[in-house]
Design a protein around this motif. Structure first.
Motif, PDB file in Angstrom:
ATOM      1  N   TYR A  97       0.064   6.707   1.654  1.00 48.75           N
ATOM      2  CA  TYR A  97      -0.189   8.143   1.800  1.00 48.75           C
ATOM      3  C   TYR A  97      -0.907   8.453   3.115  1.00 48.75           C
ATOM      4  O   TYR A  97      -0.756   9.531   3.665  1.00 48.75           O
ATOM      5  CB  TYR A  97      -0.986   8.677   0.606  1.00 48.75           C
ATOM      6  N   ARG A  98      -1.717   7.505   3.599  1.00 47.77           N
ATOM      7  CA  ARG A  98      -2.336   7.707   4.909  1.00 47.77           C
ATOM      8  C   ARG A  98      -1.264   7.855   5.975  1.00 47.77           C
ATOM      9  O   ARG A  98      -1.422   8.603   6.934  1.00 47.77           O
ATOM     10  CB  ARG A  98      -3.228   6.518   5.262  1.00 47.77           C
ATOM     11  N   ALA A  99      -0.180   7.103   5.799  1.00 45.76           N
ATOM     12  CA  ALA A  99       0.925   7.199   6.747  1.00 45.76           C
ATOM     13  C   ALA A  99       1.853   8.366   6.400  1.00 45.76           C
ATOM     14  O   ALA A  99       2.912   8.508   6.998  1.00 45.76           O
ATOM     15  CB  ALA A  99       1.708   5.893   6.764  1.00 45.76           C
ATOM     16  N   ARG A 100       1.459   9.159   5.414  1.00 44.41           N
ATOM     17  CA  ARG A 100       2.276  10.260   4.894  1.00 44.41           C
ATOM     18  C   ARG A 100       3.631   9.768   4.404  1.00 44.41           C
ATOM     19  O   ARG A 100       4.640  10.442   4.530  1.00 44.41           O
ATOM     20  CB  ARG A 100       2.444  11.382   5.920  1.00 44.41           C
ATOM     21  N   VAL A 101       3.646   8.570   3.853  1.00 42.94           N
ATOM     22  CA  VAL A 101       4.826   8.058   3.161  1.00 42.94           C
ATOM     23  C   VAL A 101       4.518   8.227   1.676  1.00 42.94           C
ATOM     24  O   VAL A 101       3.764   7.454   1.093  1.00 42.94           O
ATOM     25  CB  VAL A 101       5.085   6.579   3.494  1.00 42.94           C
TER      26      VAL A 101
END
Lengths: 364, 290
Positions: A97-101
């Motif tokens: 989620y940090r990588a917006r995945v």
């Protein structure tokens, strides 16, 4: 769908995901801590009102919840055992989620990992290996299986533009079907009347002396600082942040966004698969159709509530696990629907999301 | 295989397609306006529970459908406030809402009947009438999007919100209205699931149909007609699965449990072009920033 690409591209680097979901976003540290704390308190208040409406005195029920965790010798150990898969799963979700995945596939990867590890440890040529070696090989199989399933979603996005959000969710149902088949036919214990696998036996995780905790909790505890360092101090960690902020910047800096996305998913899938076999080897001892209990979804709440930070994940996992264990105890003393704790946990995340949006809006 | 495609299988396919088609139509409206509503599954669940409780309370499944529509509208208002007005991250909000809906509907359902007694079954609406509703809504959504200026503004809000704003429309209002409308249809879809031939509510009764509907919208390239066609395809797989479960074959029936989801995955792979995606999908609109 390629939502993530476009979205991040529009937002630009001034809105790093670290700022979006809990970093230096101009708000004071107090404000950043206040939102999750208020979300938890708000959910507990609503939970209390619900219990009061059912004729249960909320304060005595909550008292029972607290003493169910802190007042028993087993309470804390139970909490840690429940928190173990949540921590491992939520750490993987944190990286993604940090990588917006936005993968929702943790549940399926957890099941697949458990399946692969159990299959290797109970049937086939390697099941005769001596204990410690068998644990390591089975954990490795679980990691590979979870990673493979997660990598599949990354490949589907890269090759066909199919959103990870949707493909990962759909694969959860495929994994559930695979589990149902495996315990009914594939790796079934032939001596059992009901569908279940053989016990993992020698591949079971040892109990930490004097604690009632299995070794998996130690793994989870170690994973927290390791992941914190990886995210903060390594090239991979930087790429995760940049992918979350603006994939175009990443492309300029010699890293293919699709490759980083794949790596991120593989990390998340590995942790989920690992968590799956740790749960089998540490807690359930064998696979049954009821193995998948939704930890993969609760872990999303844990990751969000922990503000996508490893230490926050640890705190949030222990909190939600404590609520589960405490409510299990409270249900023995009071007539409370067993789904109450689920409502409270879900309310925490709804309040948290709303509070985050509102507090950022004011700060603008 | 020819015995598989009997009239009964086709009827089952349509029956299974109906709720998915309705939810997909709702999602087409929301996504065309630029709102990615991952709360679809959650809204369907609330709609399903409202449909069930509404029918048990009144004895009339049509009022159950109305309750589902109302519940969906209420979910839409909450989601619009969070996603459009407060500009919370749409993906995170939708996920959180669906997780909440799974717990909340289970909780409310457990409260609704006395433990020890089986929850009552409800009278069902005839399949044909539900199909008619889907066709009417499909026609209405198509007409709205393709033939009215309201539809143009709505699609523009999803493609070029800055331009819509410059023309004097409020992007927030357009998107908010689309979110409410889309969720209202999703709530109706949930109610159609339980008030149709199923006739009862169980925990997590939608079983991922909202997620399938989301996938179908992508597969359909945001076109209402294709979304309904995709739902029929899903319904056909689901029907085959049920049919094959009942027959003794060498193939393990779990494969057919996974089949509808696998087919949806394959359908996503077939879609190669990305050009139909609303350009501002899931991007919150802030005046003066885009």
């Amino acid at each position: 769908m390629a939502v993530t690409d476009r979205e991040a591209g529009v937002r630009g680097p001034d809105r790093l995901v670290g700022r979006l979901l809990g970093g230096r976003d101009g708000r004071s540290r107090a404000a950043r801590v206040a939102v999750p704390v208020l979300a938890v308190l708000g959910a507990l208040v609503v939970g209390g009102v619900l219990m009061a409406l059912e004729g249960v005195a909320p304060l005595s029920a909550y008292g029972e919840v607290v003493s169910g965790v802190l007042g028993r010798t087993r309470g804390l150990a139970d909490t840690a055992v429940v928190a173990t898969p949540l921590i491992l799963l939520a750490l993987g979700i944190t990286v993604a989620y940090r990588a917006r995945v936005f993968t929702i596939g943790a549940e399926g990867q957890y099941v697949t990992g458990a399946l692969a590890g159990t299959a290797l440890a109970t049937v086939g040529p390697l099941s005769g290996l001596p204990g410690p070696l068998l644990v390591i090989v089975a954990l490795l199989a679980a990691v590979l299986a979870g990673a493979a399933l997660a990598a599949l979603t990354g490949w589907l996005q890269d090759r066909f533009g199919a959103s990870v959000v949707i493909t990962s969710l759909l694969l959860n149902y495929v994994a559930a079907a695979a589990l149902a088949w495996a315990v009914r036919v594939g790796i079934r214990d032939p001596g059992s009347f009901t569908p279940q696998s053989r016990a993992v036996g020698a591949a079971g995780l040892p109990t930490l002396p004097g604690t009632g905790l299995h070794l998996g909790f130690l793994f989870a505890l170690i994973a927290v600082p390791v992941l914190a360092v990886v995210l903060r101090r390594t090239r991979f960690g930087l790429r995760v942040e940049v992918l979350g902020a603006n994939p175009d910047v990443l492309a300029v800096n010699e890293a293919r966004p699709a490759a980083v996305r794949l790596a991120v998913l593989i990390v998340a899938g590995s942790l989920a698969g690992f968590a799956g076999f740790v749960e089998v080897a540490g807690v359930t001892d064998r696979l049954t159709p009821a193995f998948a209990t939704g930890y993969g979804f609760t872990a999303i709440i844990v990751a969000l509530l922990g503000r996508l930070r490893p230490l926050g994940v640890l705190v949030a996992a222990l909190l939600l696990a404590g609520l589960s264990v405490g409510f299990d105890e409270a249900e023995r003393a009071f007539i409370i629907p067993s789904s109450t704790v689920g409502v409270i946990q879900a309310l925490i995340v709804v309040f948290f999301v709303a509070g985050e949006a509102l507090s950022r809006r004011k700060g603008r | 295989m020819d015995t598989l495609f009997t009239l009964a299988t086709l009827a089952a396919a349509i029956r299974l397609a109906v709720p998915v088609a309705m939810a997909a139509l709702g999602e087409v409206i929301a996504e065309r306006s630029g709102v990615l509503n991952l709360g679809l599954e959650g809204t369907m669940l609330f709609g399903a529970l409202a449909g069930y409780l509404g029918t048990t309370a009144t004895g009339t499944p049509w009022l159950g459908l109305g309750s589902g529509l109302l519940a969906g509208t209420a979910c839409g208002v909450v989601l619009a406030l969070l996603m459009v007005v407060a500009r919370a991250d749409q993906i995170v909000t939708g996920l959180a809402f669906t997780l909440f809906a799974i717990s909340a509907t289970t909780y409310l359902f457990e409260l609704s009947y006395t433990i020890g007694e089986p929850p009552p079954r409800i009278p069902s609406i005839d399949m044909l009438e539900l199909v008619v509703i889907v066709i009417v809504v499909l026609a209405a959504v198509w007409f709205l999007l393709a033939r009215t200026s309201v539809g143009l503004v709505l699609s523009a809000a999803g493609d070029a919100p800055g331009a819509v704003d410059a023309l004097g429309y409020r992007v927030t209002n357009v998107r908010g209205a689309a979110t409410v409308a889309g969720n209202a249809l999703a709530g109706l879809a949930g109610a159609m699931l339980v008030c149709g031939p199923l006739g009862l509510f169980v925990q997590n009764v939608t079983a991922g149909r909202g997620w399938v509907a989301l996938a179908l919208v992508v597969f359909a390239r945001w076109r209402p007609g294709r979304a309904v066609a995709g739902a029929l395809l899903f319904g056909l797989c689901d029907a085959l699965q049920l049919r094959l479960q009942g027959t003794a074959t060498a193939i393990p029936y779990e494969i057919f449990l996974a089949l509808p989801y696998l087919v949806t995955l394959v359908a996503l792979m077939v879609r190669a072009k990305r050009s139909a995606t609303p350009a501002a999908l899931a991007v919150p609109f802030v005046r003066g920033r885009s």
